[in-house]
Design a protein around this motif. Structure first.
Motif, mmCIF file in Angstrom:
data_model
loop_
_atom_site.group_PDB
_atom_site.id
_atom_site.type_symbol
_atom_site.label_atom_id
_atom_site.label_comp_id
_atom_site.label_asym_id
_atom_site.label_seq_id
_atom_site.Cartn_x
_atom_site.Cartn_y
_atom_site.Cartn_z
ATOM 1 N N ALA A 8 50.070 67.790 88.268
ATOM 2 C CA ALA A 8 49.985 68.542 87.026
ATOM 3 C C ALA A 8 50.722 67.398 85.704
ATOM 4 O O ALA A 8 49.880 67.696 84.488
ATOM 5 C CB ALA A 8 51.124 69.689 86.879
ATOM 6 N N VAL A 9 51.536 66.740 85.891
ATOM 7 C CA VAL A 9 51.857 65.603 84.972
ATOM 8 C C VAL A 9 50.536 64.743 84.553
ATOM 9 O O VAL A 9 50.157 64.427 83.543
ATOM 10 C CB VAL A 9 52.986 64.926 85.379
ATOM 11 C CG1 VAL A 9 53.172 63.635 84.366
ATOM 12 C CG2 VAL A 9 54.446 65.746 85.450
ATOM 13 N N PHE A 10 49.878 64.136 85.730
ATOM 14 C CA PHE A 10 48.951 63.492 85.678
ATOM 15 C C PHE A 10 47.674 63.839 84.920
ATOM 16 O O PHE A 10 46.667 63.211 84.573
ATOM 17 C CB PHE A 10 48.515 62.594 86.996
ATOM 18 C CG PHE A 10 49.235 61.487 87.372
ATOM 19 C CD1 PHE A 10 48.653 60.328 87.515
ATOM 20 C CD2 PHE A 10 50.680 61.429 87.624
ATOM 21 C CE1 PHE A 10 49.402 59.190 87.912
ATOM 22 C CE2 PHE A 10 51.333 60.264 87.744
ATOM 23 C CZ PHE A 10 50.779 59.045 88.094
ATOM 24 N N ASN A 11 47.501 65.213 85.078
ATOM 25 C CA ASN A 11 46.001 65.887 84.593
ATOM 26 C C ASN A 11 46.565 66.578 83.451
ATOM 27 O O ASN A 11 45.555 67.126 82.676
ATOM 28 C CB ASN A 11 45.587 66.745 85.534
ATOM 29 C CG ASN A 11 45.100 66.041 86.795
ATOM 30 O OD1 ASN A 11 44.569 64.969 86.606
ATOM 31 N ND2 ASN A 11 45.259 66.816 87.740
ATOM 32 N N SER A 12 47.930 66.571 82.798
ATOM 33 C CA SER A 12 48.248 67.174 81.509
ATOM 34 C C SER A 12 47.306 66.606 80.381
ATOM 35 O O SER A 12 47.518 65.360 80.208
ATOM 36 C CB SER A 12 49.855 67.310 81.543
ATOM 37 O OG SER A 12 50.086 67.696 80.220
ATOM 38 N N PRO A 13 47.190 67.495 79.315
ATOM 39 C CA PRO A 13 46.617 67.058 78.101
ATOM 40 C C PRO A 13 47.641 65.924 77.457
ATOM 41 O O PRO A 13 47.149 64.872 76.724
ATOM 42 C CB PRO A 13 46.369 68.217 77.240
ATOM 43 C CG PRO A 13 46.317 69.139 78.424
ATOM 44 C CD PRO A 13 47.218 68.844 79.349
ATOM 45 N N ILE A 14 48.759 66.216 77.643
ATOM 46 C CA ILE A 14 49.976 65.302 76.908
ATOM 47 C C ILE A 14 50.107 64.178 77.707
ATOM 48 O O ILE A 14 50.267 63.190 76.822
ATOM 49 C CB ILE A 14 51.246 65.972 77.026
ATOM 50 C CG1 ILE A 14 51.181 67.425 76.025
ATOM 51 C CG2 ILE A 14 52.453 65.331 76.401
ATOM 52 C CD1 ILE A 14 51.044 67.328 74.698
ATOM 53 N N TYR A 15 49.949 63.886 78.991
ATOM 54 C CA TYR A 15 50.222 62.764 79.808
ATOM 55 C C TYR A 15 48.926 62.171 80.270
ATOM 56 O O TYR A 15 49.100 60.803 80.597
ATOM 57 C CB TYR A 15 51.255 62.922 80.668
ATOM 58 C CG TYR A 15 52.503 63.617 80.376
ATOM 59 C CD1 TYR A 15 53.532 62.721 79.774
ATOM 60 C CD2 TYR A 15 52.862 64.842 80.208
ATOM 61 C CE1 TYR A 15 54.551 63.212 79.201
ATOM 62 C CE2 TYR A 15 54.022 65.644 79.789
ATOM 63 C CZ TYR A 15 54.796 64.630 79.181
ATOM 64 O OH TYR A 15 56.192 65.045 78.999
#
Length: 218
Positions: A145-152
């Protein structure tokens, strides 16, 4: 060494300590109270007569967390400054040896009570281990989720990994109410709370929320 639980019995509070949730220990001071001695000198006299009880499989000297004039630190306390006090701790085997040797009026009843408390803690440890193992899939989901988040997702890999570390630290701190820093030291109930927070964090990451926004929502 961490305080795992404090239980009330016979008008007194008794604390149970553990290291990495493997073994359970009690202090000489509380055993003296439980078994009906006027002070820890009663058990120290047993140690003098039975020196084998000083072997590590029965007892040893260690530091345990205390607060406010030596009162055992309460589980879940968030703002007390933890201090440590050196004391003799007895293993489960040592506790039962003292219980068998003691012939005070309180010995038999207290030995039965301690046995039941140790059994409950053992069950809690087992449930905690199962919950810990079951939460590994959520860790993978949080990582993704972090690696694919628009933010990250446009960040460098090092920054994304740092974000994962920050989220993990935040979630453990929130779920345990700042009691522990590592998942291995969490109770089964705290791990269940952690799983809920992980699910919520994953959903918020998918919505494009950043660390600060997620921290406020948690």
């Amino acid at each position: 060494m961490q305080l795992m639980a404090t239980q009330h019995y016979g008008g007194n509070d008794f604390s149970f300590y553990s290291a990495k949730r493997k073994d359970i220990f009690m202090t000489i001071n509380e055993l003296a109270v439980g078994f009906g001695y006027k002070s820890k000198k009663g058990i120290e006299e047993i140690l003098r007569r039975k020196p084998y009880l000083k072997e590590n499989k029965y007892s040893f000297i260690s530091k345990v967390p205390v607060r406010n004039y030596g009162t055992p630190q309460s589980v879940g306390t968030t703002k007390s400054k933890v201090q440590y006090q050196e004391v003799r701790l007895f293993t489960e085997r040592g506790i039962f040896e003292i219980g068998c040797i003691s012939h005070t009026a309180k010995a038999e009843q207290f030995r039965d009570w301690v046995f039941n408390q140790l059994k409950k803690l053992r069950t809690s440890f087992t449930k905690g281990m199962i919950a810990h193992n079951g939460s590994k899939d959520l860790q993978k989901m949080l990582h993704d989720a972090v690696f694919n988040s628009p933010i990250y997702k446009e960040k460098t890999e090092d920054k994304r990994r740092l974000a994962i570390t920050n989220f993990n630290n935040l979630l453990i701190k929130t779920a345990s109410k700042s009691r522990v820093k590592y998942k291995e030291d969490m109770t089964a109930e705290e791990i269940q709370k952690l799983e809920y927070l992980e699910h919520k964090t994953i959903a918020l990451l998918h919505e494009g929320k950043c660390y600060q926004e997620i921290k406020l929502e948690l």
